[in-house]
Design an enzyme around this catalytic site. Structure first.
Site, PDB file in Angstrom:
ATOM      1  N   CYS A 113       0.889  -1.513  -0.154  1.00 25.96           N
ATOM      2  CA  CYS A 113       0.000   0.087   0.244  1.00 25.96           C
ATOM      3  C   CYS A 113       0.631   1.136  -0.165  1.00 25.96           C
ATOM      4  O   CYS A 113       0.592   2.607  -0.507  1.00 25.96           O
ATOM      5  CB  CYS A 113      -0.533  -0.008   1.382  1.00 25.96           C
ATOM      6  SG  CYS A 113      -2.257  -1.665   0.797  1.00 25.96           S
ATOM      7  N   HIS A 254      -2.807   7.186   3.316  1.00 25.29           N
ATOM      8  CA  HIS A 254      -3.469   6.360   2.915  1.00 25.29           C
ATOM      9  C   HIS A 254      -5.010   5.691   3.030  1.00 25.29           C
ATOM     10  O   HIS A 254      -5.399   5.519   4.257  1.00 25.29           O
ATOM     11  CB  HIS A 254      -2.830   4.856   2.737  1.00 25.29           C
ATOM     12  CG  HIS A 254      -2.977   4.102   2.336  1.00 25.29           C
ATOM     13  ND1 HIS A 254      -3.720   2.865   0.941  1.00 25.29           N
ATOM     14  CD2 HIS A 254      -3.103   2.508   3.294  1.00 25.29           C
ATOM     15  CE1 HIS A 254      -3.969   2.335   0.946  1.00 25.29           C
ATOM     16  NE2 HIS A 254      -3.744   1.866   1.733  1.00 25.29           N
ATOM     17  N   ASN A 284     -10.387   0.361   0.171  1.00 27.85           N
ATOM     18  CA  ASN A 284      -8.654   0.415  -0.058  1.00 27.85           C
ATOM     19  C   ASN A 284      -7.975  -0.550  -1.283  1.00 27.85           C
ATOM     20  O   ASN A 284      -8.218  -1.309  -1.688  1.00 27.85           O
ATOM     21  CB  ASN A 284      -8.032  -0.811   1.217  1.00 27.85           C
ATOM     22  CG  ASN A 284      -6.419  -0.792   1.247  1.00 27.85           C
ATOM     23  OD1 ASN A 284      -5.957   0.092   0.680  1.00 27.85           O
ATOM     24  ND2 ASN A 284      -6.207  -0.877   1.890  1.00 27.85           N
TER      25      ASN A 284
HETATM   26  O1  UT7 Z   1      -3.543  -1.080   3.993  1.00 29.78           O
HETATM   27  C1  UT7 Z   1      -2.578  -1.414   4.071  1.00 29.78           C
HETATM   28  C2  UT7 Z   1      -2.917  -1.300   5.840  1.00 29.78           C
HETATM   29  N1  UT7 Z   1      -4.410  -2.413   6.435  1.00 29.78           N
HETATM   30  C3  UT7 Z   1      -5.210  -1.655   7.120  1.00 29.78           C
HETATM   31  O2  UT7 Z   1      -4.154  -0.858   7.892  1.00 29.78           O
HETATM   32  C4  UT7 Z   1      -6.294  -2.337   7.655  1.00 29.78           C
HETATM   33  C5  UT7 Z   1      -5.788  -2.595   9.498  1.00 29.78           C
HETATM   34  N2  UT7 Z   1      -7.217  -3.097  10.402  1.00 29.78           N
HETATM   35  C6  UT7 Z   1      -8.662  -3.158  10.516  1.00 29.78           C
HETATM   36  O3  UT7 Z   1      -8.883  -1.372   9.455  1.00 29.78           O
HETATM   37  C7  UT7 Z   1      -9.469  -3.960  10.725  1.00 29.78           C
HETATM   38  O4  UT7 Z   1      -8.776  -3.916  11.885  1.00 29.78           O
HETATM   39  C8  UT7 Z   1     -10.066  -3.977  10.134  1.00 29.78           C
HETATM   40  C9  UT7 Z   1     -11.896  -2.914   9.924  1.00 29.78           C
HETATM   41  C10 UT7 Z   1      -9.534  -5.283   9.325  1.00 29.78           C
HETATM   42  C11 UT7 Z   1     -10.771  -5.104  11.637  1.00 29.78           C
HETATM   43  O5  UT7 Z   1     -11.521  -4.368  12.206  1.00 29.78           O
HETATM   44  P1  UT7 Z   1     -11.495  -4.475  14.206  1.00 29.78           P
HETATM   45  O6  UT7 Z   1     -12.408  -3.858  14.843  1.00 29.78           O
HETATM   46  O7  UT7 Z   1     -10.021  -4.489  13.959  1.00 29.78           O
HETATM   47  O8  UT7 Z   1     -12.255  -5.876  14.114  1.00 29.78           O
HETATM   48  P2  UT7 Z   1     -11.364  -7.095  14.329  1.00 29.78           P
HETATM   49  O9  UT7 Z   1     -10.747  -7.999  13.416  1.00 29.78           O
HETATM   50  O10 UT7 Z   1     -10.978  -7.312  15.763  1.00 29.78           O
HETATM   51  O11 UT7 Z   1     -12.993  -7.951  14.699  1.00 29.78           O
HETATM   52  C12 UT7 Z   1     -13.575  -8.211  15.119  1.00 29.78           C
HETATM   53  C13 UT7 Z   1     -15.214  -9.194  14.895  1.00 29.78           C
HETATM   54  C14 UT7 Z   1     -14.594 -10.695  14.468  1.00 29.78           C
HETATM   55  O12 UT7 Z   1     -15.847 -11.270  15.360  1.00 29.78           O
HETATM   56  P3  UT7 Z   1     -15.132 -11.923  16.523  1.00 29.78           P
HETATM   57  O13 UT7 Z   1     -13.515 -12.519  16.369  1.00 29.78           O
HETATM   58  O14 UT7 Z   1     -14.892 -10.866  17.545  1.00 29.78           O
HETATM   59  O15 UT7 Z   1     -16.103 -12.894  16.873  1.00 29.78           O
HETATM   60  C15 UT7 Z   1     -14.194 -10.895  13.481  1.00 29.78           C
HETATM   61  O16 UT7 Z   1     -14.827 -12.170  12.920  1.00 29.78           O
HETATM   62  O17 UT7 Z   1     -15.863  -8.746  13.261  1.00 29.78           O
HETATM   63  C16 UT7 Z   1     -15.541  -9.780  13.260  1.00 29.78           C
HETATM   64  N3  UT7 Z   1     -15.310  -9.053  11.332  1.00 29.78           N
HETATM   65  C17 UT7 Z   1     -16.376  -9.460  10.823  1.00 29.78           C
HETATM   66  N4  UT7 Z   1     -17.769  -9.177  10.905  1.00 29.78           N
HETATM   67  C18 UT7 Z   1     -18.993  -8.923   9.942  1.00 29.78           C
HETATM   68  C19 UT7 Z   1     -14.844  -9.401  10.649  1.00 29.78           C
HETATM   69  N5  UT7 Z   1     -14.815  -9.078   9.283  1.00 29.78           N
HETATM   70  C20 UT7 Z   1     -16.116  -9.144   9.454  1.00 29.78           C
HETATM   71  C21 UT7 Z   1     -17.195  -8.529   8.373  1.00 29.78           C
HETATM   72  N6  UT7 Z   1     -18.652  -8.267   9.043  1.00 29.78           N
HETATM   73  N7  UT7 Z   1     -16.677  -8.389   7.406  1.00 29.78           N
END
Ligand code: UT7
Length: 327
Positions: A113, A254, A284
């Protein structure tokens, strides 16, 4: 002192829109979850016959037109991408062919990225050294072909597109003031895409399934590091130029997640109106994200000559960087 100044911007975003509601139809997710956690509402997806070099070439044509520079006048083409349609030739060589930019030399830069920033920094140094007078710097990606559309943790986050800048030599105070690049390979496992063919460390037995080749990310770990390093590298650029945040017209981080953009704003003490946001509409787009944002802002009339702007990126590797630009 010779500086590289932005003479034109362009972007191309594929026509097909995939909304969060479309995703709900085949994935265990919801518009509410995606908007709350990421700010993303929709993303664009390349058509089956559209490849990264096609997107890149269209963005480049627009940038050349705005700059009033002919393709045959371009000395250098650098493309930041991790989704070129071939291992080789480079996407940049295909862009050269598509534009008939015969006198240019062309190459790709791989920094996930942060690819556009690394490409820009390369081009700036060629300008400063006097080796080139006019260059095209492009970020282009077809991220929709890197994600597993069954993996809700990743596929909802990405989109396709390309953005381009035409740089020309300038001896006034306008242009790219400085670029700042960093990498830390020890974090590679938090965000990577193994080769589909099974090469490389990603090809261990556990990855040797039909999912091989898909992008993998530990989102919450990446999130924390991204916020800190994107903020640090913005401050590094200001300090290196003896400038303060109050002098910034706009910053273009970004576009990975609206919550990351908000957190950077908070850390830097910048009000929301100073942070350009389009992640809601394009998601993204990896290395295309910053040049697409710059082109949108430019065409909306948000950027005037002499405005001070900052761009900063973060991506797999980890890679991160920033640049300060006197528009
Ligand atoms: O471009 C290069 C760099 N990339 C980034 O900067 C991405 C950085 N990360 C993020 O933007 C965030 O961490 C995410 C958007 C990917 C995820 O958000 P989060 O608040 O960190 O959520 P999490 O990964 O802690 O997941 C929370 C919950 C999980 O469920 P459990 O295990 O708590 O039951 C996931 O399974 O949300 C669940 N989950 C979803 N639920 C519905 C993950 N993706 C989804 C989804 N829809 N699409």
């Amino acid at each position: 002192m010779i500086r590289a100044r932005v003479a034109g911007t362009g972007s191309y975003i594929p026509e097909k829109v995939l909304t969060n509601l479309d995703l709900e139809k085949f994935l265990d997710t919801s518009d509410e979850w995606i908007v709350t956690r990421t700010g993303i509402r929709e993303r664009h997806i390349a058509a089956v016959d559209e490849n990264t070099s096609d997107l890149a070439s269209e963005a480049a044509r627009q940038a050349l037109q705005m700059a009033g520079v002919g393709a045959e006048e371009i000395d250098l083409i650098v493309v930041g991408t991790v989704t070129g349609e071939f291992n080789f030739p480079s996407t940049a060589c295909l862009v050269q062919k598509n534009l008939n930019a015969r006198r240019a030399f062309a190459f790709d830069v791989s920094a996930a990225c942060s690819g556009f920033l690394f490409a820009l920094s390369n081009a700036v140094n060629y300008h400063r050294s006097g080796a080139v007078k006019r260059s095209l710097v492009i970020g282009a990606e077809v991220m929709s072909r890197t994600v597993d559309w069954k993996d809700r943790n990743t596929c909802v986050l990405f989109g396709d597109g390309a953005g381009a800048l035409v740089l020309v030599n300038d001896e006034s105070e306008r242009g790219i003031l400085s670029t700042h690049l960093h990498t830390d390979g020890s974090f590679w496992e938090l965000l990577f895409q193994p080769r589909p063919s099974g090469w490389g460390p990603g090809a261990s037995a556990e990855h040797a399934t039909q999912e091989m080749g898909f992008l993998k990310m530990q989102g919450n770990e990446v999130f924390k590091v991204a916020v800190k390093l994107l903020s640090d590298v913005a401050l590094e650029a200001l300090a290196a130029n003896g400038l303060t945040r109050d002098e910034l017209k706009l910053i273009f981080p970004h576009q990975a997640n609206k919550r990351i953009l908000d957190a950077i704003g908070k850390r830097l003490g910048l009000s929301a109106d100073k942070i350009f946001v389009n992640v809601d509409r394009v998601a993204n787009t990896s290395s295309a994200s910053i040049p697409i944002a710059l082109d949108e802002a430019n065409r909306q009339g948000l950027l005037a000559p002499q405005d001070l702007i900052l761009i900063n990126a973060f991506g797999g590797g980890f890679t991160w960087g920033s640049a300060l630009i006197r528009w």
